[in-house]
Write a protein that holds these residues in place. Structure first.
Motif, PDB file in Angstrom:
ATOM      1  N   ARG A   9     -12.159  15.436   0.168  1.00  0.00           N
ATOM      2  CA  ARG A   9     -13.449  14.743   0.017  1.00  0.00           C
ATOM      3  C   ARG A   9     -13.955  14.758  -1.424  1.00  0.00           C
ATOM      4  N   PRO A  10     -13.830  15.878  -2.178  1.00  0.00           N
ATOM      5  CA  PRO A  10     -14.291  15.835  -3.575  1.00  0.00           C
ATOM      6  C   PRO A  10     -13.330  15.110  -4.515  1.00  0.00           C
ATOM      7  N   VAL A  11     -12.117  14.816  -4.045  1.00  0.00           N
ATOM      8  CA  VAL A  11     -11.070  14.288  -4.915  1.00  0.00           C
ATOM      9  C   VAL A  11     -11.000  12.769  -4.873  1.00  0.00           C
ATOM     10  N   LEU A  12     -11.242  12.179  -3.712  1.00  0.00           N
ATOM     11  CA  LEU A  12     -11.127  10.735  -3.543  1.00  0.00           C
ATOM     12  C   LEU A  12     -12.481  10.116  -3.201  1.00  0.00           C
ATOM     13  N   PRO A  13     -12.722   8.880  -3.624  1.00  0.00           N
ATOM     14  CA  PRO A  13     -13.941   8.180  -3.217  1.00  0.00           C
ATOM     15  C   PRO A  13     -13.974   8.004  -1.702  1.00  0.00           C
ATOM     16  N   PRO A  14     -15.154   7.922  -1.107  1.00  0.00           N
ATOM     17  CA  PRO A  14     -15.260   7.825   0.358  1.00  0.00           C
ATOM     18  C   PRO A  14     -14.467   6.664   0.957  1.00  0.00           C
ATOM     19  N   GLU A  15     -14.409   5.540   0.249  1.00  0.00           N
ATOM     20  CA  GLU A  15     -13.710   4.374   0.797  1.00  0.00           C
ATOM     21  C   GLU A  15     -12.191   4.549   0.795  1.00  0.00           C
ATOM     22  N   ARG A  16     -11.694   5.573   0.093  1.00  0.00           N
ATOM     23  CA  ARG A  16     -10.247   5.811   0.053  1.00  0.00           C
ATOM     24  C   ARG A  16      -9.817   6.996   0.915  1.00  0.00           C
ATOM     25  N   LEU A  17     -10.747   7.553   1.675  1.00  0.00           N
ATOM     26  CA  LEU A  17     -10.439   8.721   2.508  1.00  0.00           C
ATOM     27  C   LEU A  17     -10.889   8.473   3.937  1.00  0.00           C
TER      28      LEU A  17
ATOM     29  N   ALA B  61      -5.996   8.100   1.498  1.00  0.00           N
ATOM     30  CA  ALA B  61      -5.435   9.254   2.207  1.00  0.00           C
ATOM     31  C   ALA B  61      -6.063   9.332   3.587  1.00  0.00           C
ATOM     32  N   VAL B  62      -5.249   9.732   4.557  1.00  0.00           N
ATOM     33  CA  VAL B  62      -5.706   9.916   5.932  1.00  0.00           C
ATOM     34  C   VAL B  62      -5.493  11.375   6.306  1.00  0.00           C
TER      35      VAL B  62
ATOM     36  N   LEU C  34       0.839  -1.199   0.000  1.00  0.00           N
ATOM     37  CA  LEU C  34       0.000   0.000   0.000  1.00  0.00           C
ATOM     38  C   LEU C  34       0.872   1.247   0.000  1.00  0.00           C
ATOM     39  N   VAL C  35       0.400   2.286  -0.678  1.00  0.00           N
ATOM     40  CA  VAL C  35       0.957   3.627  -0.529  1.00  0.00           C
ATOM     41  C   VAL C  35      -0.199   4.542  -0.152  1.00  0.00           C
ATOM     42  N   VAL C  36      -0.081   5.157   1.020  1.00  0.00           N
ATOM     43  CA  VAL C  36      -1.157   5.980   1.577  1.00  0.00           C
ATOM     44  C   VAL C  36      -0.608   7.369   1.876  1.00  0.00           C
ATOM     45  N   LEU C  37      -1.422   8.366   1.633  1.00  0.00           N
ATOM     46  CA  LEU C  37      -1.027   9.749   1.859  1.00  0.00           C
ATOM     47  C   LEU C  37      -1.522  10.246   3.211  1.00  0.00           C
ATOM     48  N   SER C  38      -0.641  10.873   3.971  1.00  0.00           N
ATOM     49  CA  SER C  38      -1.071  11.634   5.144  1.00  0.00           C
ATOM     50  C   SER C  38      -1.353  13.056   4.687  1.00  0.00           C
ATOM     51  N   ALA C  39      -2.613  13.447   4.684  1.00  0.00           N
ATOM     52  CA  ALA C  39      -2.978  14.820   4.319  1.00  0.00           C
ATOM     53  C   ALA C  39      -2.781  15.674   5.562  1.00  0.00           C
ATOM     54  N   LEU C  40      -1.613  16.339   5.636  1.00  0.00           N
ATOM     55  CA  LEU C  40      -1.275  17.038   6.871  1.00  0.00           C
ATOM     56  C   LEU C  40      -0.643  18.404   6.646  1.00  0.00           C
ATOM     57  N   GLY C  41      -0.694  18.905   5.414  1.00  0.00           N
ATOM     58  CA  GLY C  41      -0.108  20.218   5.155  1.00  0.00           C
ATOM     59  C   GLY C  41      -0.570  20.758   3.823  1.00  0.00           C
ATOM     60  N   THR C  42      -0.026  21.896   3.463  1.00  0.00           N
ATOM     61  CA  THR C  42      -0.404  22.523   2.208  1.00  0.00           C
ATOM     62  C   THR C  42       0.094  21.698   1.028  1.00  0.00           C
ATOM     63  N   ASP C  43      -0.803  21.400   0.125  1.00  0.00           N
ATOM     64  CA  ASP C  43      -0.462  20.768  -1.141  1.00  0.00           C
ATOM     65  C   ASP C  43      -1.405  21.321  -2.199  1.00  0.00           C
ATOM     66  N   TYR C  44      -1.346  20.791  -3.407  1.00  0.00           N
ATOM     67  CA  TYR C  44      -2.166  21.336  -4.492  1.00  0.00           C
ATOM     68  C   TYR C  44      -3.654  21.221  -4.190  1.00  0.00           C
ATOM     69  N   VAL C  45      -4.066  20.092  -3.634  1.00  0.00           N
ATOM     70  CA  VAL C  45      -5.490  19.874  -3.356  1.00  0.00           C
ATOM     71  C   VAL C  45      -5.990  20.857  -2.304  1.00  0.00           C
TER      72      VAL C  45
END
Length: 377
Positions: free
Chosen positions: A183-191, A171-172, A102-113
């Motif tokens: 939330r608009p970028v990834l399906p609910p099961e992936r967030l 992503a977490v 698995l490769v999972v993203l920690s959404a924890l700072g400024t990024d493009y999204v």
């Protein structure tokens, strides 16, 4: 599980890794120690200035890559998880993707999204970048230019972001803001939302607010390169005004860019911490302070409390950057109602124990990772 944490921010991945080891898992943290914070890591990957520093950094990364195979999870600290240009970092990401489960993203700072969500006019009422329909003070500051924030608008950043969101397994989010942005970028099961882990076992209540104080001791930490984006400049200006009006009833301690361990230690003697202005949620500094019994002046909007399901315990002093004079009014309220500090102190620690204690957050990560692994079988 066997987990590799690629990058870190404000000790978040290191704290999570330490807890996972206590729970019987294997966890390795690769980071630069969040620069001057000098946070813990298992493998140091620090990029030194200049061309030679870049060459050394790339060479060390290439030597290490073959050792980063066979992990159940690779957890990225933002899409820019190492200090490389997007086109080079994409190659590293694809390598990790091929050789791990698995490769999972920690959404924890400024990024493009997150940057895009802050500018879309509907996701947030205010953010680091906009207050209502107007640019924030940060966007109009030299700090914004120095940090090359306009780079997020470049086509290469969009292409790289699209590649990341397309190839990660999930992503977490550690804050409401990042959950709302993704939330608009990834399906609910992936967030998933997990929150920021706090080592509450080592952060005992300081006892500074065990009784009503004669003077309220305010604590504020300044990051040299993130003063305006966090709203620390406005918080400090308001604190100075309140201190001038109530010199006998309050004290103020201002620290700047301290290493993580010293920062945590220095705040313990205070009653109130001033953290972030443009946030919907309390972040690392506020939560660490709350775990020690300090009262946090930060963000705590209704959206955040709804997301975490907290209906009763709302101990964070929420400040609204869209209302003129709101910061002064909140700080004055704390000075005038300092008899309430012991209760707010107790409720603050209870809040962190319930929502952000490292075992609680680590279990959320484990549950999410396991769901993603099950879905791949």
């Amino acid at each position: 599980m066997k987990i590799l944490f690629a990058g870190d921010a404000s000790n978040m991945h290191n704290c999570l890794a330490s807890q996972l080891r206590l729970m019987g898992h294997t966890a390795v943290v690769v980071s630069d120690g969040s620069r001057w914070m000098d946070t813990g890591r298992d493998i140091d990957l620090t990029r030194r200035p200049g061309r030679w520093g870049a060459v050394q950094y790339a060479a060390r990364l290439l030597r290490l890559l073959p050792h980063w195979r066979g992990y159940d999870v690779v957890e990225l600290a933002s899409p820019i998880f190492f200090k490389l240009r997007p086109e080079r970092l994409q190659w590293v990401l694809d390598y990790l993707r091929r050789h791990n489960r698995l490769v999972v993203l920690s959404a924890l700072g400024t990024d493009y999204v997150y940057y895009t969500a802050c500018h879309d006019g509907h996701t947030f009422r205010y953010s680091d970048y906009r207050i209502g329909s107007e640019p924030s003070p940060y966007v109009q500051s030299s700090e914004y230019i120095a940090q090359h924030q306009d780079n997020w608008k470049l086509p290469v950043m969009r292409r790289y972001s699209d590649h990341v969101t397309g190839c990660i397994d999930g992503a977490v989010a550690c804050l409401y803001e990042y959950w709302a942005a993704y939330r608009p970028v990834l399906p609910p099961e992936r967030l998933a939302y997990a929150g920021i882990p706090v080592d509450t076992a080592s952060l005992t209540a300081s006892g500074s607010a065990s009784s009503a104080p004669q003077q309220v001791r305010f604590f504020i930490g300044i990051q040299r390169d993130r003063n305006v984006i966090k709203g620390t400049d406005r918080l400090l200006a308001a604190l100075k005004r309140v201190h001038d009006r109530y010199p006998r009833e309050c004290q103020m301690e201002v620290v700047e860019s301290l290493p993580y361990a010293e920062y945590v230690s220095r705040m313990r003697a205070s009653h109130v911490i001033l953290d972030q202005l443009y946030s919907y949620t309390p972040a690392t500094n506020a939560l660490i302070a709350m775990a020690q019994g300090l009262v946090a002046v930060s963000g705590a909007e209704p959206e955040y409390y709804r997301l975490i399901g907290e209906r009763d315990n709302h101990p964070i002093v929420n400040v609204d950057p869209t209302r003129e004079g709101d910061i002064d009014a909140r700080l004055e309220w704390l000075v005038r109602n300092r008899a309430m500090l012991p209760e707010l102190s107790s409720r603050s620690r209870e809040f962190v124990l319930k929502h952000n204690a490292a075992p609680v957050v680590a279990q959320r990560y484990l549950d999410f990772w396991q769901r993603l692994l099950d879905a791949k079988q």
